[in-house]
Design an enzyme around this catalytic site. Sequence first.
Site, PDB file in Angstrom:
ATOM      1  N   ASP A 175      34.103 103.740  34.604  1.00 38.04           N
ATOM      2  CA  ASP A 175      34.392 103.720  36.043  1.00 38.04           C
ATOM      3  C   ASP A 175      33.644 104.856  36.719  1.00 38.04           C
ATOM      4  O   ASP A 175      33.923 106.022  36.454  1.00 38.04           O
ATOM      5  CB  ASP A 175      35.915 103.859  36.235  1.00 38.04           C
ATOM      6  N   ASN A 217      33.408 105.434  40.128  1.00 39.59           N
ATOM      7  CA  ASN A 217      33.853 105.895  41.454  1.00 39.59           C
ATOM      8  C   ASN A 217      35.349 106.196  41.545  1.00 39.59           C
ATOM      9  O   ASN A 217      35.898 106.346  42.624  1.00 39.59           O
ATOM     10  CB  ASN A 217      33.461 104.872  42.527  1.00 39.59           C
ATOM     11  N   ASP A 244      38.087 104.431  41.020  1.00 40.91           N
ATOM     12  CA  ASP A 244      39.122 103.480  41.451  1.00 40.91           C
ATOM     13  C   ASP A 244      39.881 102.896  40.257  1.00 40.91           C
ATOM     14  O   ASP A 244      40.719 102.009  40.415  1.00 40.91           O
ATOM     15  CB  ASP A 244      38.529 102.360  42.317  1.00 40.91           C
ATOM     16  N   ASP A 304      32.675  99.652  36.304  1.00 38.50           N
ATOM     17  CA  ASP A 304      31.748  99.049  37.266  1.00 38.50           C
ATOM     18  C   ASP A 304      30.313  99.128  36.763  1.00 38.50           C
ATOM     19  O   ASP A 304      30.032  99.716  35.721  1.00 38.50           O
ATOM     20  CB  ASP A 304      31.906  99.723  38.636  1.00 38.50           C
ATOM     21  N   ASP A 321      27.624  86.227  31.051  1.00 39.57           N
ATOM     22  CA  ASP A 321      28.609  85.228  30.681  1.00 39.57           C
ATOM     23  C   ASP A 321      28.518  84.077  31.674  1.00 39.57           C
ATOM     24  O   ASP A 321      28.557  84.297  32.879  1.00 39.57           O
ATOM     25  CB  ASP A 321      30.017  85.865  30.770  1.00 39.57           C
ATOM     26  N   ASP A 367      30.848  80.443  28.032  1.00 44.40           N
ATOM     27  CA  ASP A 367      32.284  80.488  27.823  1.00 44.40           C
ATOM     28  C   ASP A 367      32.853  79.104  27.505  1.00 44.40           C
ATOM     29  O   ASP A 367      32.539  78.117  28.186  1.00 44.40           O
ATOM     30  CB  ASP A 367      32.925  81.007  29.115  1.00 44.40           C
ATOM     31  N   GLU A 385      30.296  79.860  23.141  1.00 44.56           N
ATOM     32  CA  GLU A 385      31.610  80.063  22.530  1.00 44.56           C
ATOM     33  C   GLU A 385      32.259  78.711  22.272  1.00 44.56           C
ATOM     34  O   GLU A 385      32.352  77.876  23.165  1.00 44.56           O
ATOM     35  CB  GLU A 385      32.508  80.874  23.465  1.00 44.56           C
ATOM     36  N   HIS A 428      36.569  90.532  23.511  1.00 43.81           N
ATOM     37  CA  HIS A 428      37.615  90.770  24.508  1.00 43.81           C
ATOM     38  C   HIS A 428      38.812  89.834  24.349  1.00 43.81           C
ATOM     39  O   HIS A 428      39.782  89.961  25.095  1.00 43.81           O
ATOM     40  CB  HIS A 428      37.010  90.600  25.899  1.00 43.81           C
ATOM     41  N   ASP A 429      38.738  88.870  23.450  1.00 51.81           N
ATOM     42  CA  ASP A 429      39.856  87.949  23.226  1.00 51.81           C
ATOM     43  C   ASP A 429      40.619  88.260  21.945  1.00 51.81           C
ATOM     44  O   ASP A 429      41.592  87.584  21.631  1.00 51.81           O
ATOM     45  CB  ASP A 429      39.343  86.503  23.096  1.00 51.81           C
TER      46      ASP A 429
HETATM   47  C1  GLC Z   1      37.117  82.088  26.769  1.00 49.39           C
HETATM   48  C2  GLC Z   1      37.070  83.545  27.146  1.00 49.39           C
HETATM   49  C3  GLC Z   1      38.448  83.992  27.501  1.00 49.39           C
HETATM   50  C4  GLC Z   1      38.899  83.194  28.697  1.00 49.39           C
HETATM   51  C5  GLC Z   1      38.790  81.698  28.439  1.00 49.39           C
HETATM   52  C6  GLC Z   1      38.844  80.947  29.723  1.00 49.39           C
HETATM   53  O1  GLC Z   1      37.831  81.861  25.604  1.00 49.39           O
HETATM   54  O2  GLC Z   1      36.469  84.305  26.145  1.00 49.39           O
HETATM   55  O3  GLC Z   1      38.520  85.362  27.763  1.00 49.39           O
HETATM   56  O4  GLC Z   1      40.215  83.515  29.004  1.00 49.39           O
HETATM   57  O5  GLC Z   1      37.584  81.332  27.832  1.00 49.39           O
HETATM   58  O6  GLC Z   1      37.702  81.200  30.484  1.00 49.39           O
HETATM   59 CA    CA Z   2      35.053 101.660  39.665  1.00 46.70          CA
END
Ligand code: GLC
Ligand code: CA
Length: 558
Positions: A21, A23, A25, A29, A98, A201, A256, A329-330
């Site tokens: 981050d 700035n 908040d 970013d 993405d 995605d 994915e 991230h999942d």
């Molecule tokens: C994919 C993404 C996940 C998202 C889902 C719906 O699995 O990696 O984070 O919630 O698709 O877009």
């Molecule tokens: Ca920020």
Amino acid sequence: MNKIWWKEAVIYQIYPRSFMDSNGDGIGDLVGIIEKLDYIKYLGVDAIWLSPINRSPNYDNGYDISDYRGIMHAFGTMGDFDRLLKEIHKRGLKILIDLVVNHTSDEHRWFREARKTRDNPYRDYYYFRKGKGGSNKTPNNWKSWFGGSAWEYDSLTEEYYLHLFSKNQPDLNWDNKKVRNEIYDIMKFWLNKGIDGFRMDAIDFISKVKGLPESKNVNDEHTGKEFYLNETKIHKYLNEMNREVLSRYNIMTAGEVLGVDPEEARKYIESDREELNMLLTWEHMYVDYGKKGTWDIKNWSLVDLKKILTKWQGTLDKKGWNSQYLSNHDQPRQVSRFGNDKKYRIESAKMLATMIHTLKGTPFIYQGEEIGMTNYVSNDINEYDDIFAVSMYKESIRRGEDKERLMKVINYRSRDNARTPMQWNSSSNAGFSRGTPWLKVNPNYGSINVEESIKDKNSIFNYYRKLIELRKKNNILIYGKYEIILENNENIYAYLRSSGNEKLLIILNFSEDSHLFELPGNIRFAHNELLISNYDIDCDKINELFLKPYEARVYRLS
Ligand code: GLC
Ligand code: CA
């Protein structure tokens, strides 16, 4: 040998909201990312994948896009993006973005138009259907991946719309050529800016069986999935996308897929199919899923994991290509899930990394993995943001389920485990933000952080650097053939990578106990050379050796 850059590359995933981050908040970013590019370069990776940066109301943190050509306000401006792109390329790095096009946000202009009247020109961009037998029954029994029905009633036009994820993520109708053209235009918009590829995605969701039939699998976590996951028309669409867009640029694509087996995967990526380059499969991520799915946690077994990975290695070997990852991230943090995040955090993090970088395929590193970040434990549901975990919690409480059990499951599985802010140093908020971070920082940042990791020559971070370097210097790690040994060993994962007369032997102890490794007699060699290991090693006999907890070794045999 046909050398291809994306086969040789190591990719680093950034979840922008939690990276840096600039700035104050509390939200990461683009300028924050720019500030950290030298760090990423120093790690030695080749490309960055940015999780969504487009405008979004953030019900699913950017995976619900309301404007594909705009930058999320909290992340900055298009000017910031252009500068980021330039700075990335200046450092010889590449960038993937993405592409989230199975669905849009319900705040996207197309959807806002579509829901106005039944004859709106955008109506057919989505799946609007009449309720079954009157207006009060959903058109079919499909379930949303985030829980509940996949249909939401729209009272204005008295029809339901389909959303395979949350109700704020209506599915796009890929059978409509206008939709596909819009998507191709969006792709060209970004490609013409100079990006180097896409992570796509949930790409195996985009095509649905005609008629959207009722499913018989009522007890499945994902009732209805047999009518859309990996549906045959998808190949027509991806092939068209390749012809109209992808083939015109020198880029890479990673799709994915949540429900594709290796045989099916071949159709997406074999070179002569002209669709995608590689897939990010989920099959190995399901090893700790019980019968009831996501929130039913089972103890995973190494033999199962080895079987899955070996099957993918074999099936995609000839004309395909694998990706390798344990984190994103999942997913929960890999050291907490597959290693030991307490006593052997350092050893097991290095061991897991050794696997990812020595299997055949393109390695993906998820931010923080390279310093061994761990799961975040909390007993307060209010500290969670993950729409999936939070809605599961609410629904289960409503049904009268036990709170303690739910929190235990959430602590293990929640996607927020991976989304807590990146731990840069030991100053307040781990150096991530001067303000209040949008999601709590893992309290272990005092000892687990980038600054410490860079200084310590035995750190996980410095081990990652060595691994990446090793892969760069040894083409055999990229193109060499994979062959598993000791298949049924429950604690050790061992395999060979070979090319001509050259062989590498990889030995990984997945257990917190010591285990005897015995090299099968048919593997012959005159010399062995240790290339990397996560312990100091004083003995160079490898026919029989005791592996320490989570020990990893890579040898060259000649
Ligand atoms: C994919 C993404 C996940 C998202 C889902 C719906 O699995 O990696 O984070 O919630 O698709 O877009
Ligand atoms: Ca920020």
